[in-house]
Design an enzyme around this catalytic site. Structure first.
Site, PDB file in Angstrom:
ATOM      1  N   HIS A  31       0.977  -1.258  -0.202  1.00 44.74           N
ATOM      2  CA  HIS A  31       0.059  -0.048   0.071  1.00 44.74           C
ATOM      3  C   HIS A  31       1.002   1.192   0.054  1.00 44.74           C
ATOM      4  CE1 HIS A  31      -3.186   3.049   1.035  1.00 44.74           C
ATOM      5  NE2 HIS A  31      -4.029   1.884   0.791  1.00 44.74           N
ATOM      6  N   ARG A  54      -5.825  10.222  -1.166  1.00 43.26           N
ATOM      7  CA  ARG A  54      -5.670  10.658  -2.722  1.00 43.26           C
ATOM      8  C   ARG A  54      -6.699  10.619  -3.351  1.00 43.26           C
ATOM      9  NH1 ARG A  54      -3.085   6.003  -4.727  1.00 43.26           N
ATOM     10  NH2 ARG A  54      -3.600   4.979  -2.696  1.00 43.26           N
TER      11      ARG A  54
END
Length: 282
Positions: A31, A54
């Site tokens: 990740h 994000r």
């Protein structure tokens, strides 16, 4: 890793010890946004920075205050870009740790992510720092303010044009400009997040082993052994999609649980005919 110290792969070890087949053990997912806690940067277990950071518009900047990746690209792509492009984290004793980047959210991105959740990461855990304007952002990053201004100007122009020529980004959840003022900033690094490999199971959540001589097919089930979740493999292919492990646990967990609990039942389910059936535990 974003896993706790309790995650030792015991289920896989137990299955392997009695002959269970394994699959895709070389497929491990990184990740891209695990938080580095500046108070304890070397901690083995790190808080996961959700995809929504994000997805709500957060930017990733290197140590020079520049963007280097499409923030919404695949986890594997974003992770590799950080590892290839960014500098190692400098530990308090002067040694180098792991490559890392800055995750920056402006006021709009903070609202989209959700300020109540951000308050946990920022105020309770201390993973985000608040800065004012491009000057404050540059001071925290340790770069020239001109570099930050140029980065935000270029990103603002890309938002208007609906494409970033530098990273091929075409989706812009939030617009940043050099006039943004209230930023919150965190240090992030790629970490091991999920193992796609594990025990081979059937569609009925039965753990499989190599077939004995004369058996039909290449595999056969290990009687009365069921598995579900991250100890199993082959369900997600080479790279799990976000959220699908929860679906896997619900689907195969229900199958495995019901079959293990009712293995001696003559009827298929506890409510097969609309009435509760007596359960015969194995």
């Amino acid at each position: 890793t974003t896993n706790g110290s309790f995650a030792n792969g015991d289920g896989i070890k137990f299955g392997e010890a009695i002959g269970a087949n394994l699959i895709d053990m070389d497929k491990v997912q990184l990740h891209p946004t695990a938080f580095i806690d500046p108070k304890d940067p070397g901690n083995h277990t790190k808080y996961l920075g959700p995809e929504a950071l994000r997805g709500s518009g957060g930017l990733l900047l290197d140590q020079k205050g520049c963007r280097f990746v499409n923030e919404l690209d695949l986890r594997s792509v974003v992770s590799n870009k950080i590892l290839e492009h960014c500098e190692p984290y400098k530990m308090p004793d002067g040694t180098e740790y792991r490559p890392w980047a800055w995750c920056v959210l402006n006021e709009e991105a903070q609202e989209k992510f959700g300020k109540p959740m951000l308050s946990f990461y920022k105020d309770q855990v201390g993973l985000f720092e608040a800065v004012e304007g491009t000057k404050g952002l540059a001071e925290l990053i340790g770069c020239d303010e001109a570099a930050v201004i140029q980065t935000l100007q270029e990103y603002g122009s890309a938002c208007d044009a609906k494409i970033c020529q530098k990273t091929n980004k075409v989706v812009f959840p939030t617009k940043f400009t050099e006039n943004c003022s209230n930023f919150i900033v965190a240090r992030i690094t790629p970490c091991i997040h999920y193992c796609m490999g594990g025990l081979v199971i059937s569609s009925g959540a039965e753990v499989m082993t190599s077939a004995k001589t004369g058996a039909v097919g290449k595999r056969q089930k290990i009687r009365r052994l069921f598995a579900a979740g991250e100890c199993t493999g082959g369900v997600h292919g080479g790279n799990r999609l976000g959220g699908n492990s929860l679906l896997e646990c619900v689907v195969f967990g229900r199958i495995a649980g019901e079959r293990a609990a009712t293995i001696k039942q003559e009827k298929e389910g506890l409510l097969a005919d609309g009435q509760w059936q007596q359960v015969k535990l194995r």
